[in-house]
Write a protein that holds these residues in place. Structure first.
Motif, PDB file in Angstrom:
ATOM      1  N   VAL A 202     -40.624  42.756 -40.225  1.00 52.31           N
ATOM      2  CA  VAL A 202     -40.516  44.165 -40.591  1.00 52.31           C
ATOM      3  C   VAL A 202     -40.455  44.270 -42.107  1.00 52.31           C
ATOM      4  O   VAL A 202     -40.347  43.259 -42.807  1.00 52.31           O
ATOM      5  CB  VAL A 202     -39.281  44.826 -39.934  1.00 52.31           C
ATOM      6  CG1 VAL A 202     -39.425  44.835 -38.417  1.00 52.31           C
ATOM      7  CG2 VAL A 202     -37.984  44.130 -40.333  1.00 52.31           C
ATOM      8  N   THR A 203     -40.528  45.504 -42.624  1.00 48.65           N
ATOM      9  CA  THR A 203     -40.569  45.668 -44.079  1.00 48.65           C
ATOM     10  C   THR A 203     -39.329  46.374 -44.614  1.00 48.65           C
ATOM     11  O   THR A 203     -39.364  47.003 -45.668  1.00 48.65           O
ATOM     12  CB  THR A 203     -41.837  46.419 -44.519  1.00 48.65           C
ATOM     13  OG1 THR A 203     -41.860  47.718 -43.902  1.00 48.65           O
ATOM     14  CG2 THR A 203     -43.081  45.640 -44.125  1.00 48.65           C
ATOM     15  N   VAL A 204     -38.236  46.246 -43.882  1.00 54.77           N
ATOM     16  CA  VAL A 204     -36.945  46.739 -44.330  1.00 54.77           C
ATOM     17  C   VAL A 204     -35.896  45.802 -43.743  1.00 54.77           C
ATOM     18  O   VAL A 204     -36.098  45.245 -42.663  1.00 54.77           O
ATOM     19  CB  VAL A 204     -36.705  48.198 -43.877  1.00 54.77           C
ATOM     20  CG1 VAL A 204     -36.641  48.303 -42.373  1.00 54.77           C
ATOM     21  CG2 VAL A 204     -35.450  48.777 -44.505  1.00 54.77           C
ATOM     22  N   LYS A 205     -34.815  45.579 -44.456  1.00 50.68           N
ATOM     23  CA  LYS A 205     -33.728  44.745 -43.934  1.00 50.68           C
ATOM     24  C   LYS A 205     -32.993  45.541 -42.859  1.00 50.68           C
ATOM     25  O   LYS A 205     -32.116  46.354 -43.143  1.00 50.68           O
ATOM     26  CB  LYS A 205     -32.780  44.346 -45.068  1.00 50.68           C
ATOM     27  CG  LYS A 205     -31.797  43.240 -44.691  1.00 50.68           C
ATOM     28  CD  LYS A 205     -32.490  41.901 -44.545  1.00 50.68           C
ATOM     29  CE  LYS A 205     -31.463  40.774 -44.382  1.00 50.68           C
ATOM     30  NZ  LYS A 205     -32.107  39.478 -44.112  1.00 50.68           N
ATOM     31  N   GLN A 206     -33.345  45.296 -41.587  1.00 52.93           N
ATOM     32  CA  GLN A 206     -33.012  46.219 -40.522  1.00 52.93           C
ATOM     33  C   GLN A 206     -31.544  46.185 -40.099  1.00 52.93           C
ATOM     34  O   GLN A 206     -31.079  47.094 -39.413  1.00 52.93           O
ATOM     35  CB  GLN A 206     -33.915  45.949 -39.307  1.00 52.93           C
ATOM     36  CG  GLN A 206     -33.863  46.976 -38.206  1.00 52.93           C
ATOM     37  CD  GLN A 206     -34.288  48.369 -38.640  1.00 52.93           C
ATOM     38  OE1 GLN A 206     -34.981  48.533 -39.623  1.00 52.93           O
ATOM     39  NE2 GLN A 206     -33.849  49.383 -37.903  1.00 52.93           N
ATOM     40  N   GLU A 218     -38.522  45.597 -48.250  1.00 51.50           N
ATOM     41  CA  GLU A 218     -38.134  44.190 -48.255  1.00 51.50           C
ATOM     42  C   GLU A 218     -38.743  43.538 -47.010  1.00 51.50           C
ATOM     43  O   GLU A 218     -38.296  43.788 -45.895  1.00 51.50           O
ATOM     44  CB  GLU A 218     -36.610  44.042 -48.235  1.00 51.50           C
ATOM     45  CG  GLU A 218     -36.130  42.605 -48.301  1.00 51.50           C
ATOM     46  CD  GLU A 218     -34.617  42.499 -48.370  1.00 51.50           C
ATOM     47  OE1 GLU A 218     -34.111  41.373 -48.263  1.00 51.50           O
ATOM     48  OE2 GLU A 218     -33.949  43.545 -48.515  1.00 51.50           O
ATOM     49  N   LEU A 219     -39.770  42.751 -47.185  1.00 57.47           N
ATOM     50  CA  LEU A 219     -40.396  42.108 -46.042  1.00 57.47           C
ATOM     51  C   LEU A 219     -39.426  41.086 -45.456  1.00 57.47           C
ATOM     52  O   LEU A 219     -39.001  40.162 -46.145  1.00 57.47           O
ATOM     53  CB  LEU A 219     -41.715  41.452 -46.444  1.00 57.47           C
ATOM     54  CG  LEU A 219     -42.677  41.174 -45.290  1.00 57.47           C
ATOM     55  CD1 LEU A 219     -44.127  41.353 -45.740  1.00 57.47           C
ATOM     56  CD2 LEU A 219     -42.470  39.790 -44.714  1.00 57.47           C
ATOM     57  N   SER A 220     -39.074  41.259 -44.181  1.00 60.91           N
ATOM     58  CA  SER A 220     -37.983  40.518 -43.570  1.00 60.91           C
ATOM     59  C   SER A 220     -38.388  40.018 -42.188  1.00 60.91           C
ATOM     60  O   SER A 220     -39.382  40.462 -41.603  1.00 60.91           O
ATOM     61  CB  SER A 220     -36.752  41.423 -43.413  1.00 60.91           C
ATOM     62  OG  SER A 220     -36.373  42.010 -44.638  1.00 60.91           O
ATOM     63  N   GLU A 270     -42.905  30.363 -45.012  1.00 65.38           N
ATOM     64  CA  GLU A 270     -42.559  29.058 -45.582  1.00 65.38           C
ATOM     65  C   GLU A 270     -41.047  28.835 -45.603  1.00 65.38           C
ATOM     66  O   GLU A 270     -40.573  27.703 -45.426  1.00 65.38           O
ATOM     67  CB  GLU A 270     -43.116  28.955 -46.996  1.00 65.38           C
ATOM     68  CG  GLU A 270     -42.894  27.585 -47.629  1.00 65.38           C
ATOM     69  CD  GLU A 270     -43.555  27.469 -49.001  1.00 65.38           C
ATOM     70  OE1 GLU A 270     -43.342  26.437 -49.670  1.00 65.38           O
ATOM     71  OE2 GLU A 270     -44.275  28.414 -49.400  1.00 65.38           O
ATOM     72  N   HIS A 271     -40.281  29.907 -45.800  1.00 64.42           N
ATOM     73  CA  HIS A 271     -38.823  29.779 -45.938  1.00 64.42           C
ATOM     74  C   HIS A 271     -38.101  30.591 -44.862  1.00 64.42           C
ATOM     75  O   HIS A 271     -37.064  31.202 -45.127  1.00 64.42           O
ATOM     76  CB  HIS A 271     -38.399  30.258 -47.329  1.00 64.42           C
ATOM     77  CG  HIS A 271     -39.048  29.518 -48.457  1.00 64.42           C
ATOM     78  ND1 HIS A 271     -38.686  28.227 -48.814  1.00 64.42           N
ATOM     79  CD2 HIS A 271     -40.050  29.874 -49.288  1.00 64.42           C
ATOM     80  CE1 HIS A 271     -39.432  27.825 -49.826  1.00 64.42           C
ATOM     81  NE2 HIS A 271     -40.273  28.802 -50.135  1.00 64.42           N
ATOM     82  N   PHE A 272     -38.642  30.588 -43.662  1.00 57.24           N
ATOM     83  CA  PHE A 272     -38.123  31.464 -42.606  1.00 57.24           C
ATOM     84  C   PHE A 272     -36.651  31.203 -42.308  1.00 57.24           C
ATOM     85  O   PHE A 272     -35.856  32.139 -42.178  1.00 57.24           O
ATOM     86  CB  PHE A 272     -38.958  31.293 -41.326  1.00 57.24           C
ATOM     87  CG  PHE A 272     -38.602  32.281 -40.248  1.00 57.24           C
ATOM     88  CD1 PHE A 272     -39.188  33.532 -40.219  1.00 57.24           C
ATOM     89  CD2 PHE A 272     -37.685  31.968 -39.251  1.00 57.24           C
ATOM     90  CE1 PHE A 272     -38.865  34.457 -39.237  1.00 57.24           C
ATOM     91  CE2 PHE A 272     -37.351  32.879 -38.262  1.00 57.24           C
ATOM     92  CZ  PHE A 272     -37.952  34.134 -38.256  1.00 57.24           C
ATOM     93  N   VAL A 277     -33.243  33.671 -40.638  1.00 56.24           N
ATOM     94  CA  VAL A 277     -32.293  33.264 -39.603  1.00 56.24           C
ATOM     95  C   VAL A 277     -30.870  33.472 -40.110  1.00 56.24           C
ATOM     96  O   VAL A 277     -30.497  32.957 -41.168  1.00 56.24           O
ATOM     97  CB  VAL A 277     -32.496  31.787 -39.206  1.00 56.24           C
ATOM     98  CG1 VAL A 277     -31.501  31.390 -38.119  1.00 56.24           C
ATOM     99  CG2 VAL A 277     -33.929  31.558 -38.726  1.00 56.24           C
ATOM    100  N   PRO A 278     -30.057  34.240 -39.383  1.00 56.31           N
ATOM    101  CA  PRO A 278     -28.669  34.466 -39.836  1.00 56.31           C
ATOM    102  C   PRO A 278     -27.848  33.188 -39.783  1.00 56.31           C
ATOM    103  O   PRO A 278     -28.158  32.256 -39.033  1.00 56.31           O
ATOM    104  CB  PRO A 278     -28.153  35.516 -38.852  1.00 56.31           C
ATOM    105  CG  PRO A 278     -29.031  35.409 -37.651  1.00 56.31           C
ATOM    106  CD  PRO A 278     -30.371  34.961 -38.134  1.00 56.31           C
TER     107      PRO A 278
END
Length: 290
Positions: A202-206, A218-220, A270-272, A277-278
């Motif tokens: 998504v493109t917002v920190k949901q 924020e691409l998240s 690359e840095h998922f 990941v929480p």
């Protein structure tokens, strides 16, 4: 289509949520035939060239009690007495099927989803409870209020074609992108690199209330409180990044394109583990983040 059978609602269509972003009610066209329309904190997508009588498809069906808003915007874009050829679901969480039965009562059309999502729209299976213990902001903490109950649209539910084509969307293919839900799909058109990603990213920190309400770009990764399979979620983002999309419309946040999309989606893939990941939560604890 001629369906007489009743449909069964649940909290997923009836329990309104008291969360609204500054973009609610806004529509953003992307190219000649894609239009992202925000209802509270989620987007529905209209596919089709605008104009009275033009054929169109609805992708996802918004928040609970949002059917009238979807119908009203569709009438503005495609004219009166012009139902969609079909409804395509990226997945069946409450904020993507909340207005579905209202829309189907107006327009009795087929609804397509991945086979693994069909149980959630035919009354067979409920989703797991949201994870309010997950690392994140205020929306993550209030996610216990979000409904997970199935709805039942009966024989209006159809499985997406096995060959990967998307009904009534020529040139598009559906891609299985599980993680956020087991049957989550994204839609891709190779000719112009257009991607409808649902909640694969998504493109917002949901999970953060302020960012959701202000729609800060924020691409998240997928929303943390409703994502039970982070390994699959990572694989899905990497698969979408490999497509090198040039336009992306997501379930939450504004559409993005061009260099921003390429750079930030590549970085997320690359840095998922680091970015998406929480650090803790019932679907994360015990997993190796290294």
């Amino acid at each position: 289509m001629d369906h007489q059978e009743p449909m069964e609602r649940s909290a997923s269509t009836e329990r309104m949520q008291p969360i609204t972003s500054v973009n609610s009610g806004d529509g953003i066209p992307m190219g000649e035939d894609l239009y992202s329309f925000t209802i509270q904190i989620v987007n529905v997508i209209f596919y089709g060239r605008p104009g009275p009588g033009n054929e169109w498809v609805l992708i996802d069906a918004g928040m609970p009690k949002s059917g009238e808003k979807i119908i009203g915007e569709a009438v503005k874009r495609f004219g009166e007495d012009n139902p969609p050829k079909a409804i395509i679901l990226t997945h069946a969480h409450f904020d993507h099927i909340g207005g579905l039965i209202d829309v189907l009562e107006k327009w009795d059309v087929p609804v397509y989803a991945h086979p693994l999502e069909i149980p959630y729209i035919t009354g067979m299976r409920d989703y797991p409870d949201p994870d309010m213990t997950v690392e994140g902001g205020m929306i993550a903490k209030m996610s216990k209020l979000f409904p997970t109950e199935a709805i039942d649209i009966g024989s209006r539910a159809y499985e997406l074609p096995e060959d990967g084509t998307v009904p009534h969307m020529p040139g598009w293919q559906w891609i299985h992108t599980p993680g956020h839900s087991e049957g989550h799909v994204s839609l891709f058109r190779e000719s112009d690199g257009a991607l409808i990603a649902g909640d694969a990213f998504v493109t917002v920190k949901q999970d953060a209330m302020y960012k959701v309400m202000t729609q800060e770009l924020e691409l998240s990764g997928p929303p943390v409180y409703l994502t039970p399979d982070w390994e699959s979620a990572e694989s899905s983002v990497k698969a979408l990044a490999m497509l090198q999309p040039r336009i992306a419309l997501t379930g939450h946040g504004v559409p993005v394109s061009g260099e921003y999309l390429q750079n930030h989606l590549g970085r997320l893939a690359e840095h998922f583990k680091e970015l998406a990941v929480p650090d803790h939560g019932k679907y994360v604890d015990g997993q190796d983040k290294e």
